[in-house]
Design a protein around this motif. Sequence first.
Motif, PDB file in Angstrom:
ATOM      1  N   ILE A 154       0.615   4.443  -2.482  1.00 33.26           N
ATOM      2  CA  ILE A 154       0.461   5.834  -2.032  1.00 33.26           C
ATOM      3  C   ILE A 154       1.552   6.712  -2.650  1.00 33.26           C
ATOM      4  N   ARG A 176       0.837  -1.214   0.000  1.00 32.04           N
ATOM      5  CA  ARG A 176       0.000   0.000   0.000  1.00 32.04           C
ATOM      6  C   ARG A 176       0.866   1.255   0.000  1.00 32.04           C
ATOM      7  N   ILE A 204      -2.484  -0.524  -4.745  1.00 34.55           N
ATOM      8  CA  ILE A 204      -3.477  -0.404  -3.663  1.00 34.55           C
ATOM      9  C   ILE A 204      -4.419  -1.603  -3.661  1.00 34.55           C
ATOM     10  N   ASN A 210      -9.542   8.344  -2.395  1.00 33.36           N
ATOM     11  CA  ASN A 210      -8.753   9.493  -2.846  1.00 33.36           C
ATOM     12  C   ASN A 210      -8.655   9.537  -4.369  1.00 33.36           C
ATOM     13  N   ASN A 217      -7.648   5.051   0.497  1.00 34.70           N
ATOM     14  CA  ASN A 217      -6.782   5.429  -0.630  1.00 34.70           C
ATOM     15  C   ASN A 217      -7.521   5.346  -1.969  1.00 34.70           C
TER      16      ASN A 217
END
Length: 652
Positions: free
Chosen positions: A121, A117, A136, A161, A158
């Motif tokens: 990111i 992850r 992700i 996002n 995430n």
Amino acid sequence: MNGNAHLDKTEYLAGAFKHIERTSSFALPGNRNTLTILLFFIAAIPLFSLANEDTTALRFRYRIATAPNDSARTVALKDICWYYRYTNLDSAVDYGKKAIVMAQKTKNRKLEGDITRFIGISYWHYAYEEESLEWIYASLKIAEEINDQSGEAYCYDNIGNTFFSQGFFDKALENFSRAKGIFVSVKDDKGIAYTLLHSSWVYAGEKDFNTALNCIYQAVALRRKIGDSLLVSGALKEVANVYRAMGRYKEALVIYRNSKTVFEKANLHYSLADDYQQMAETFRLANMNDSAIFFGLTSLKVATEYNNYRQIFRTAKTLQLAYTALKNYERALFYQNLYYENKEKLLNDRVALRLARKDAEHEFGIKTVQLKNHNLDVVVILSSLLFIALVIAAVIYFSQKKTKEYNHLLEAKNVEITKQSVELRRLNEVKDKMFSVVSHDIRSPLTSLQSMLYLYNNTMISPAEMKELMPSIALHVNSTASFVDNLLYWSKTQFKGLSVSKTSFNLNECIQIELELLNKKASDKRITFQWDSPDELRVFADKDMIAIVMRNLLNNAVKFSSEGKNIFIKTTAMDKETIVCIRDEGKGMTEKQLANLFVTSNTTLGTAEETGTGLGLILSKDFVEKNNGRIWAESKLGVGSSFYVALLKNDI
């Protein structure tokens, strides 16, 4: 990463700074030398940052080299991957992949999922949305396989996002909410704060500013509870973003400047670049385009140094609009080209399609796993039973549908009729009470006044005698007028004709006005008001209603005080309430009178034989409670009475 692309961005900035030196019209203090020093400082920011970065990186590498075992080395590799997520994508990915190999070697699936992850990111921060999605979703798969709920939640956050950055607000909020639900169940306050902040982006984007601010305030409270000042500053900066969207530019700039100081001390390049850009956009919206350009170039310098394409994209747009407002179309075109160059990297159909495909594949995978976990024979049996149950239910449903519909309709009508009946009875009681009050409490003083005027007009009493009776007449008239006012307000509340309009106002100012109105009446009885009030004490309530409450309580205090006595007024500010106490040295009350004080409209004569109806206290209680306040009394026979009113300071 492409080194030539980085060089091109640096050349862009070099040309921009040369242009500023030639054509600067910034609204900044000092002369050309001052501006040159400022520009030198901006250019030097990455050099100072680099020295600090190298020192930190060396510490991480030392940890890796001296790790006592593979588990410790894996953790050190994970930490340096996370450190580089803002400053060097290649290093973040390289160390992250090495950490994954070590995690697989030590069979630590939890660490493997977290590091996977982290790489996703890192790609997201550098605007590589497609690569980010792959990592992700790979992390999410690992978290689901090992039942790592916290890991799942961070992945959903995430993913939210990415949905948000692509403009899919509904899907973004769906993932943020999903993540928050998991964080709440595992009591992860840090994760909850992240989802609240990210949800605020969606609400702010939809111009639901109150909900956005509420989310941010909750996040700030959680981060303060955790004790992380950097995270608190990041959350407060989101408050500034919402303030800016609301047009509250000065308040936004104060927060940006405070957070800038925190980020500078912590040497957070990514946060600093964003902070400078947010300040630039705020100045631009406030029509201070010179200042907007200054902070925009500062942001662009830092963002370009670390290949922060997402930040370059936003800052270029701000600079393009600022230069356009100044009619410098050459520079506006320059930054417009830079904006579109980075927009293509951030927003394109391939990313949206990849995101939609990944989301669909994940949901399908969940359903597939759920089906595989059930024995086929059990599924067949349950399906058969379900089919039989559905057939039976259908028969019962259609046979009873009409009956139920009529029964429901009849029940609804009965409930409605019952409510109307109760309301009619209540209104009849109000009507009867009004007629009773009007026939007695208004008719009696008017009859007395009529009799006096009849005697005077028929010369049955002399002018001198009439003059002696005037104070008594005036007392009756004033009492009746006050009573009529109370009666009108009370009747409005009973018939739902009076609305509550709450505002924030100075309670002491309200009390002062009522004292001035009662000054003559108190002077006639030589009564002194003892009040040591602060200059301002604000409450949130309907000002007119509270004025009537204060008038009734002060009027009663004068009414039941003997000549030459004192009336004490005290206002006290508590945490959430302001409490007013009005204490007299009057007749006092029995326990029975005190118990029925706010229930019935019985009354007693004042110390100067003043009359009343008792309706004022009932009205006062109604008005205070309509404003979410409290009212109560304390009394001792022969000593006096104290009346208390508690009102909220702010809107709940």
